[in-house]
Design a protein around this motif. Structure first.
Motif: not given
Length: 308
Positions: A115-141
């Protein structure tokens, strides 16, 4: 409301009513669009026609039921709207290449439509800032690896067409089969205690239309074995995407597919090039009974100017 929000609303409706009869007209009404524009927008954003998507999500949920329950195959077929055993078996085999019975009796891993989470295609986080989307927590470093890390394991090949796009392809997971071979061989590998594991996609010597995939366990430098291959994560500058899941199956399934899609979008938007390999690095937490429950995706940090 953005266009993608209208489609996401109907994706949520489909998920909650997956065992019921759902019409395109109902979904278009919920999205406040005509049937014509709803179907066009859905196909553009989800990459599948509406009714095909519903079928694929029903199959994905049926896969979970086949793996996690002892329910009769007929009961699973009826629970997910397939009408009967024969229709379900035929549809399942067309999608995955094996029957429900064969899947239940094997330990193969299947690629299913996520099941896609379309919001993730329109949310651009900065480095070291967590993204929370439908239970998924990810971070770019951005991380510098000062010394190489060595892994020993097995290598095989996987079809590009059968494995991509992530979360959209259906069939047997060929990287999953290479993981199975590694799991059978792991006892013979002198891996470091509580060491990391890795899955690496790269071209290597793969034939046309395929990619190489290596699975291994972390070992000390200089260790060798006649039956297994060494792959080294070189010292360099990396983009590292970290994410977690409650179970290993979720980690290498839904979480991995969503995270990879986000990483591709993030790198493109940030003007970074794409490396010749992508490494899935798995970490084990000694106090976690579920084993490997968080992962990092390692990709060389390549500025566009470097790529040219």
């Amino acid at each position: 409301m953005h266009a993608w929000e209208s489609i996401q609303k109907t994706l949520d409706i489909i998920e909650t009513r997956i065992s019921e009869k759902i019409t395109v007209e109902e979904l278009a009404c919920a999205a406040s669009l005509s049937v014509f524009y709803y179907q066009r927008l859905f196909s553009r954003l989800v990459k599948r026609p509406v009714m095909e998507y519903i079928k694929l999500r029903r199959l994905a949920m049926a896969c979970e039921a086949l793996r996690d329950t002892n329910d009769r195959i007929l009961d699973i077929a009826l629970a997910y709207g397939f009408g009967g055993h024969e229709v379900f078996t035929r549809t399942f085999k067309n999608a995955y290449g094996i029957t429900p019975t064969e899947y239940r009796e094997s330990d193969v891993r299947l690629n299913v439509f996520i099941k896609p989470n379309l919001a993730m295609g329109y949310t651009l986080i900065d480095l070291d800032v967590p993204l929370i989307a439908e239970g998924l927590v990810l971070e770019m470093n951005r991380r510098t690896l000062t010394a190489p890390i060595h892994f020993m394991g097995v290598q095989g090949y996987a079809s590009i067409a059968k494995q991509f796009p992530n979360g959209e392809a259906t069939g047997i997971s060929e990287p999953g089969e290479i993981w199975r071979l590694f799991n059978e061989a792991e006892a013979q590998i002198p891996n470091k205690p509580n060491g990391r594991k890795i899955g690496v996609a790269y071209h290597g010597d793969a034939p046309a239309g395929s990619f190489s995939y290596f699975v291994g366990a972390e070992v000390e430098e200089g260790v060798s074995h006649p039956n297994y291959k060494i792959w080294t994560l070189p010292a360099n500058e990396y983009l590292v995407m970290r994410f977690e899941a409650e179970t290993f199956d979720e980690l290498v399934g839904v979480a991995l597919n969503k995270a990879l899609k986000y990483q591709y979008m993030w790198q493109a938007q940030k003007g970074l090039g794409f490396a010749d390999f992508g490494a899935e690095v798995y970490y084990s937490e000694a106090d976690n009974a579920n084993g490997y429950t968080f992962m990092e995706m390692w990709s060389l940090w390549i500025e566009k100017e470097e790529k040219q």
